[in-house]
Design a protein around this motif. Structure first.
Motif, short mmCIF file in Angstrom:
data_model
loop_
_atom_site.label_atom_id
_atom_site.label_comp_id
_atom_site.label_asym_id
_atom_site.label_seq_id
_atom_site.Cartn_x
_atom_site.Cartn_y
_atom_site.Cartn_z
N HIS A 28 54.48 48.66 65.61
CA HIS A 28 54.86 48.06 66.89
C HIS A 28 53.67 47.67 67.74
N GLN A 29 52.68 48.55 67.85
CA GLN A 29 51.51 48.22 68.65
C GLN A 29 50.72 47.07 68.02
N TRP A 30 50.68 47.02 66.71
CA TRP A 30 50.03 45.90 66.04
C TRP A 30 50.75 44.60 66.39
N ARG A 33 49.77 43.28 69.71
CA ARG A 33 48.43 42.67 69.72
C ARG A 33 48.44 41.23 69.22
N LEU A 55 59.73 47.68 74.07
CA LEU A 55 58.29 47.43 74.21
C LEU A 55 58.04 45.97 74.59
#
Length: 218
Positions: A28-30, A33, A55
């Motif tokens: 998810h964080q990737w 980005r 998110l």
């Protein structure tokens, strides 16, 4: 390696059943980005329990999630604050996408449930000019390099499971309760179909039995 790996994977599956962690949420964080800092609208296809949609709402004016499973959509609605700019719809990802177009479309561990070329074409049709499509998908290992990546992923997967669960047995998170299906397409075929539907798409094999696709609408 091809004969030993299935037995290792079965043992890994048993370990993972008592020490579960969400391989999809790992990316998810990737995904964030790959996206602009702010955008107006986003669509999350196969939104599951809504973790990624929530998110995306930290950057988007409005987020729509669509998933074919009514039970997981109900969970997503329960887990989402009433004031959040997120809505969830029960629907088929090919035929019942809420009206767009969207500045961002995400699809995690879902596209292998669908005819790939049809799904990517439909996503392209719903993407606004200048918009970004990000897919995290599953593929069927076939080549020696596939099996090498799988072998590297095994100890990493065990370590992550142990760390995230602090060495304890844990129940499955809500995000992992939706129905699943194994991948049937190998990575080479996925690349070929994806680049035909989305010229210039960037695809890469990843750890934890995943690949990523990023494409920008002109």
């Amino acid at each position: 390696m091809t004969t030993l790996l299935p037995r290792i994977l079965r043992a890994l599956e048993q370990f993972h059943a008592t020490h579960p962690w969400d391989h999809n949420a790992h990316y998810h964080q990737w995904i964030l980005r790959q996206l602009p800092r702010r955008f107006n609208s986003a669509l999350d296809v196969g939104s599951g329990s809504g973790d990624l949609a929530r998110l995306l709402a930290s950057r988007a004016g409005v987020v729509h999630g669509v998933d074919v499973d009514a039970d997981i959509v109900a969970h997503a609605r329960e887990l989402t604050a009433p004031a959040a700019p997120v809505t969830f719809t029960v629907g088929d990802a090919l035929n019942e996408i809420p009206p767009g177009p969207y500045d961002v479309i995400t699809c995690v561990a879902t596209v292998h449930h669908l005819p790939l070329s049809d799904a990517l074409t439909r996503f392209r049709q719903h993407l606004a000019p200048g918009g970004t499509l990000v897919v995290v998908g599953l593929y069927r290992p076939q080549s020696p390099s596939d099996y090498l990546i799988d072998a590297v992923a095994i100890p990493s997967n065990v370590a992550m499971a142990w760390i995230k669960n602090k060495g304890c047995k844990s129940p499955r998170p809500t995000s992992m309760t939706a129905p699943t299906r194994p991948a049937t397409m190998n990575f080479a075929d996925i690349v070929r179909e994806a680049r035909h539907a989305l010229p210039g798409a960037r695809l890469r094999r990843r750890l934890f039995w995943r690949y990523t696709l990023v494409w920008h609408q002109r």
